[in-house]
Design an enzyme around this catalytic site. Structure first.
Site, short mmCIF file in Angstrom:
data_model
loop_
_atom_site.label_atom_id
_atom_site.label_comp_id
_atom_site.label_asym_id
_atom_site.label_seq_id
_atom_site.Cartn_x
_atom_site.Cartn_y
_atom_site.Cartn_z
N LEU A 26 0.82 -1.21 0.00
CA LEU A 26 0.00 0.00 0.00
C LEU A 26 0.85 1.26 0.00
CD1 LEU A 26 -2.73 -1.02 2.63
CD2 LEU A 26 -2.85 -1.22 0.13
N GLN A 28 5.03 2.88 0.97
CA GLN A 28 6.43 2.60 1.28
C GLN A 28 7.07 3.86 1.83
OE1 GLN A 28 6.77 1.50 -2.79
NE2 GLN A 28 8.22 3.16 -3.24
N ALA A 30 10.60 5.50 4.32
CA ALA A 30 12.03 5.32 4.50
C ALA A 30 12.33 4.20 5.48
CB ALA A 30 12.65 6.63 5.00
N GLU A 31 11.44 3.99 6.45
CA GLU A 31 11.70 3.01 7.50
C GLU A 31 10.87 1.73 7.38
OE1 GLU A 31 14.04 3.15 9.86
OE2 GLU A 31 14.73 5.05 9.01
N ASP A 172 4.24 11.73 15.24
CA ASP A 172 4.03 12.15 13.85
C ASP A 172 2.54 12.39 13.63
OD1 ASP A 172 4.56 12.77 11.21
OD2 ASP A 172 4.56 10.68 10.54
#
EC number: 3.6.-.-
Length: 277
Positions: A26, A28, A30-31, A172
């Site tokens: 679904l 992507q 960085a982590e 976040d």
């Protein structure tokens, strides 16, 4: 100029390499990568978050950090579910600490699948509808629409208040990390453009990859400031109603006054940084 090669995600962890149907990628980041899959039976959808290994890190450090981060996220979710906060339930997790092959050595977390639209999409649709109908709709209809969005923002504030009351900081907080789960958990609402989006349902907090447990008002204030800035940059028509988020926050969290007082300090520091550049 040659076209860019299609992105190929890293291999899935071993339990999911032969899953039928295969997990559907679904998003992507960085982590981590987020997939939609099933849990135990094809009729039970689930969210699968995979933290791939980082080949640029030392293998021992990589395994330690990956394990630490996936466990921290899972612990926060378990704590919040226990406290009655609307977040996805943890179904399973694991890490492949002994597998040092390239592309493995990562970790995964399987969670309850939450139906609905992210709040960012709901507010974007509402703002588009308001822009199209500003001149053609009556004052009463527009006022009613504003009341709907005010109510949604209060529910967002109550959700964040419940989060902070439980001693968890999201890390976040944006409207992309909030899902509006409609009554009856029905599927996504189609955007026909003819009517304003439904704003009924529960606000569910998602993506706790940067979450931590803290009782500090400074951390709570920063959480709120990040959300406030997200409204300012992403939802210009909705930003004037942000005070409703803080009203909802006060309703659900008894310690709100000290956190909101600290928010004023955080805002001041943010303005100073903006002036300095």
């Amino acid at each position: 100029m040659s076209s860019a090669e299609p992105y190929t995600p890293p291999p899935l962890p071993s339990p999911f390499t032969n899953t039928t149907p295969p997990p559907q990628l679904l998003t992507q980041g960085a982590e981590a990568h987020l997939y939609k899959t099933v849990f135990l039976s094809p009729s039970t959808p689930a969210a699968l978050k995979v933290r791939p290994s980082k080949p640029y890190r030392h293998p021992i450090l990589d395994r330690r950090l990956t394990r630490q981060r996936i466990l921290q996220e899972a612990r926060c979710l378990v704590k919040l579910v226990r406290e009655g906060v609307n977040v996805p339930a943890v179904l399973a997790l694991d890490w492949e600490g002994q597998n040092t092959e390239k592309g493995f050595g990562g970790a995964w977390l399987m969670m309850e699948w939450v139906e609905g639209l992210v709040v960012r999409v709901v507010l974007e649709r509402w703002e588009r509808w308001m822009k199209r109908n500003q001149g053609s709709s009556g004052a009463e209809e527009l006022k009613e629409e504003e009341n709907w969005v005010r109510d949604l923002l209060r529910r967002i504030g109550r959700a964040v208040g419940a989060l902070h009351k439980a001693g968890v900081i999201h890390g976040d907080l944006t409207t992309s990390n909030l899902i509006l789960r409609p009554p009856g958990h029905v599927g996504e609402q189609a955007d026909t453009g003819e009517s304003s989006p439904s704003m009924e349902g529960d606000v569910v907090l998602i993506d706790f990859g940067l979450a931590s447990q803290s009782l500090q008002d400074e951390d709570r204030a920063v959480d709120l400031y990040v959300l406030e800035r997200a409204f300012g940059s992403t939802h210009p028509r909705t930003e004037p109603f942000f005070e409703e988020v803080l009203n909802g926050y006060r309703e659900s969290y008894k310690g709100a006054s000290s956190a909101l007082k600290r928010l004023e300090d955080v805002r001041m520091r943010g303005r100073k940084r903006s002036m300095i550049g």
